[in-house]
Design a protein around this motif. Structure first.
Motif, PDB file in Angstrom:
ATOM      1  N   MET A 127       6.424-120.640 158.822  1.00 55.76           N
ATOM      2  CA  MET A 127       6.838-119.295 158.443  1.00 55.76           C
ATOM      3  C   MET A 127       8.320-119.253 158.115  1.00 55.76           C
ATOM      4  O   MET A 127       8.724-118.554 157.195  1.00 55.76           O
ATOM      5  N   ALA A 128       9.127-120.004 158.855  1.00 58.23           N
ATOM      6  CA  ALA A 128      10.565-120.001 158.564  1.00 58.23           C
ATOM      7  C   ALA A 128      10.824-120.604 157.190  1.00 58.23           C
ATOM      8  O   ALA A 128      11.688-120.147 156.447  1.00 58.23           O
ATOM      9  N   LEU A 130       9.184-120.310 154.610  1.00 55.41           N
ATOM     10  CA  LEU A 130       8.845-119.403 153.504  1.00 55.41           C
ATOM     11  C   LEU A 130      10.047-118.578 153.078  1.00 55.41           C
ATOM     12  O   LEU A 130      10.086-118.044 151.983  1.00 55.41           O
ATOM     13  N   VAL A 131      11.017-118.426 153.965  1.00 56.95           N
ATOM     14  CA  VAL A 131      12.197-117.630 153.640  1.00 56.95           C
ATOM     15  C   VAL A 131      13.293-118.577 153.170  1.00 56.95           C
ATOM     16  O   VAL A 131      13.978-119.201 153.975  1.00 56.95           O
ATOM     17  N   ASP A 132      13.411-118.707 151.865  1.00 56.37           N
ATOM     18  CA  ASP A 132      14.490-119.505 151.305  1.00 56.37           C
ATOM     19  C   ASP A 132      14.512-120.938 151.850  1.00 56.37           C
ATOM     20  O   ASP A 132      15.574-121.525 152.047  1.00 56.37           O
ATOM     21  N   GLY A 133      13.364-121.482 152.140  1.00 58.70           N
ATOM     22  CA  GLY A 133      13.305-122.873 152.591  1.00 58.70           C
ATOM     23  C   GLY A 133      13.722-123.096 154.028  1.00 58.70           C
ATOM     24  O   GLY A 133      13.885-124.240 154.454  1.00 58.70           O
ATOM     25  N   GLY A 139      18.560-128.419 153.370  1.00 64.40           N
ATOM     26  CA  GLY A 139      17.277-127.968 152.827  1.00 64.40           C
ATOM     27  C   GLY A 139      16.135-128.944 153.057  1.00 64.40           C
ATOM     28  O   GLY A 139      14.992-128.637 152.766  1.00 64.40           O
ATOM     29  N   TYR A 140      16.439-130.138 153.562  1.00 68.03           N
ATOM     30  CA  TYR A 140      15.390-131.136 153.758  1.00 68.03           C
ATOM     31  C   TYR A 140      15.133-131.407 155.239  1.00 68.03           C
ATOM     32  O   TYR A 140      14.261-132.163 155.593  1.00 68.03           O
TER      33      TYR A 140
END
Lengths: 285, 452
Positions: A127-128, A130-133, A139-140
């Protein structure tokens, strides 16, 4: 008095009749049980993880019993023990299985990688992300909400200081966490031969990678130059080691400025001081 | 209470269930747009749309002109990227775009301050449907209401499908935003050029302009323009339809139902029921491209929220960073939350370095006064979410099934029909972020290969 006797008699007789009918029909309409499949199912660990490629342990035992699957070394959680059990039961030679463990290819714990935003909501990586990655500055990297912990049936993975860490002693390579991770940073790595791994999945350019995490691979190519086996290459701005050729000599560990190369077995060439440093910080506690 | 509507406006044919009435906060209503000076550098992601990302076709240190195509793709569902300033390509590197978190290449252009138009720009000659679709593709227009689906792909319907009605989405039901309202009051001429061309080349007989009844002025302006122009008035085939001001009237499936009475089945597209839905600004940009040859380079966006000193509509070149826009507008205090898009369906940004992309229509800089981030508590089974869901779903049941990982049940509850409008979230007294659960459930169902 007689009415209660009557009732007992009726109940007794009807019970007897129905019992006989059931006994007869259970013989007439019996579903044939493949004893072989039931026995094989008993030998399997029952994790229903799907690592063998079949949906459940029942599925794998069925194809083993009817002969459509010949390989007996597919059960990762069972390991060598199950292979030997199956071999002796089925009367075939025990083949060996490559020993592997899952490993979180990231060292971005709370000390190494800061959060870039406050995430509020269900504590789930899926779920986290889904918000801007996700809220991790890389980001990885590992988000640390523990979706992998929830699916692990062997208590082999824990979130320590905001980073998921696999315990190789408990891990059975069932690949449940590998499938669950939304960032796809959990990989299966070989455990039967000593090798080194790059614990970073960041594909940003060095300038960005250096900012988002203290232990990010900055593709400086020092390890590439230091490797005597020439088995390290830079792919997508990060170092990648060819495990099949790695001899775990430890040269790359010495030169890495970011300490992001790790081995399950301390490399032989390192001095005692350096050996203490090879186990990455996150795994020491 | 119904508002007095101007003569000639038709009423909606069907009413949806549910919906909500948030504070509209249309502070920028009819305010004159302010043009932002061209920024020193713009950063343009090669994917500002749903579909295939483009490939850069310029190199670092290349000179580019205003409106020059700098990235393109051969895929049908894609839209070219144009340079929004003239100058030099400074770098091409990986970065992330707002909302998705996925990495794409970002082309950075340093402006020379001249805004010199690219020599190759010309008004395209349109002789057939194919020419028109190609022109729309060249204009770089995507669904400007916020979805960002390439418009040319939307117009290029598969064979065997006939579209009989064009629904123009002028609902603008999101709080704060007033850019569609502004277009319907002031840019009527290019808007009708876009509208009539779309109808002409796609052979659509009927057009319905759907507007919420809180924009009476826009209805009057459109109607008087239609009356004035004999070519538009003659067939009486362009209707202005009013519906109740309520959220989420502007959602595609809902506006189709309200204006035509047709229901789009789950997993189907509007063209399956013979309808094409285009946003007001999408048609406006098509009209501008057809008459001037200038592709989509700037966006009018509403900048609002309690952290902003004066709410205003700003004309921003695409690719400007959010920080620069907020600087230009002026902040009263440091915002604690910045949202791209409206407050209901917009996405919170994680960094002010991100840039304005094609489908942005608002930028909200909010302080703690505007929102509450209360902790989620247990569901009290009040069924408010079910009462307010315009799609007749049971958000709470879906959330519970998802928490227990019962994906069969989640699919049975038709989660794929969810339009993520946020009504359930808005009314939930337990402050459960239901839309977030719906999004999670939808991605999981897609991974399992359920409805697409």
């Amino acid at each position: 008095m007689s009415s209660i006797l009557m009732a007992a008699l009726i109940l007794g007789i009807s019970g007897l009749v129905l019992g006989i009918i059931l006994a007869v029909f259970s013989q007439l309409m019996a579903v044939p049980v493949d004893q072989r499949q039931a026995d094989i199912r008993e030998l399997l660990p029952g994790a229903n993880c799907g690592a063998c490629g079949y949906t459940t342990c029942d599925g794998y035992s069925k194809v083993l019993a009817d002969g459509s699957e010949e390989q007996i070394n597919l059960c990762k959680p069972g390991g060598q023990q199950v292979i030997e059990d199956l071999a002796s039961y089925m009367g075939v030679d025990a083949s060996s299985m490559a020993q592997t463990t899952a490993m979180v290819m990231c060292q971005g714990n709370r000390d190494n990688m800061k959060k870039r935003a406050d995430y509020k909501g269900e504590t789930s990586c899926h779920m986290a992300s889904l918000v801007d990655g996700g809220d991790a500055s890389c980001g990885y990297g590992c988000l640390g909400y523990g979706d992998c912990v929830k699916v692990c049936q062997y208590d082999a993975i824990h979130v320590i200081n905001g980073l998921a860490v696999v315990d190789p002693d408990k891990c059975t390579s069932c690949t449940m966490c590998v499938k669950e991770c939304p960032k796809q940073i959990i990989k299966l790595v070989p455990m039967d031969k000593p090798a080194s791994f790059v614990l970073c999945q960041n594909e940003d350019q060095a300038l960005v990678a250096n900012k988002v995490c203290e232990t990010a691979c900055i593709s400086c190519k020092r390890c590439v130059k230091a490797c005597p086996e020439e088995c390290i290459s830079i792919e997508h701005n990060r170092a990648v080691i060819d495990y099949s050729r790695c001899t775990n000599c430890g040269e790359c560990h010495k030169v890495c400025p970011k300490d992001c190369i790790y081995s399950l077995y301390p490399p032989k060439l390192l001095t005692e001081d350096e050996k203490a440093k090879t186990r990455p910080r996150v795994l020491q506690n | 209470m119904r508002v007095k509507l101007p003569d000639g406006v038709k009423d909606q044919v069907a009413h949806i269930k549910g919906g909500i009435h948030p504070d509209y906060n249309k502070n920028t209503h009819n305010s004159e747009p302010v043009t932002m000076p061209s920024p020193k550098t713009v950063r343009l992601p090669v994917s500002m749309h749903i579909g295939t990302a483009c490939e850069p076709i310029v190199k670092v240190r290349d000179k580019v002109g205003l409106g020059q195509v700098i990235a393109d793709s051969t895929s049908r569902i894609s839209s070219p990227i144009h340079a929004t300033v003239s100058g030099t390509v400074k770098s091409i590197r990986e970065g992330d775009v707002t909302s998705s978190g996925s990495k794409v290449q970002i082309i950075e252009i340093e402006s020379d301050g001249e805004m010199r138009p690219y020599e190759g720009l010309k008004v395209s000659e349109i002789r057939s449907k194919e020419d028109f679709i190609k022109a729309v593709r060249d204009s770089g227009v995507v669904g400007l209401g916020g979805a960002g689906f390439p418009t040319s792909a939307k117009l290029d319907t598969p064979p065997g499908i006939t579209i009989d009605t064009l629904v123009v989405n002028g609902a603008e039901c999101e709080p704060y935003i007033t850019v569609d309202d502004y277009a319907m009051n002031n840019d009527i001429e290019p808007f009708f050029i876009g509208l009539t061309n779309t109808m002409k080349w796609l052979n659509i007989d009927r057009a319905i302009i759907g507007i919420e009844d809180n924009k009476v002025e826009a209805m009057e302006n459109l109607l008087s323009y239609i009356k004035k122009d004999p070519a538009l008035d003659i067939n009486k085939n362009i209707d202005v339809v009013s519906f109740k001001a309520q959220y989420p009237q502007g959602a595609e499936k809902i506006i189709i139902y309200q204006t035509t009475g047709r229901k789009v089945p789950v997993g189907k597209l509007p063209h399956d029921v013979g309808v094409l839905v285009l946003n007001v600004n999408t048609l406006l940009e098509i009209g501008i491209f057809i008459s001037t040859g200038m592709p989509l380079l700037t966006r009018l966006i509403t900048v609002d929220g309690s952290a902003v000193r004066t709410p205003m509509n700003v004309l921003v070149p695409i690719g400007t960073s959010i920080a620069e826009v907020l600087d230009f507008v002026g902040l009263r205090e440091n915002p604690s939350l910045v949202i791209m898009g409206g407050p209901m369906m917009g996405v919170a940004v994680s960094s002010l370095d991100k840039t304005i992309i094609k489908q942005n229509n608002a930028l909200l800089a909010l302080t703690q006064k505007d929102y509450s981030l209360a902790d989620e508590s247990e569901c009290i089974r009040c069924a408010h979410c079910i009462d307010h869901c315009p799609m007749h779903l049971q958000p709470t049941s879906i959330m519970k099934a998802l928490k227990k990982d019962e994906m069969d049940k989640v699919m049975d509850l038709q989660v794929m029909a969810c339009i993520e409008c946020g009504c359930c979230d808005y009314v939930c007294p337990a402050k459960i972020p239901l839309v977030h659960y719906m999004r999670s459930a939808k991605t999981k169902v897609r991974e399992l290969g359920g409805h697409k």
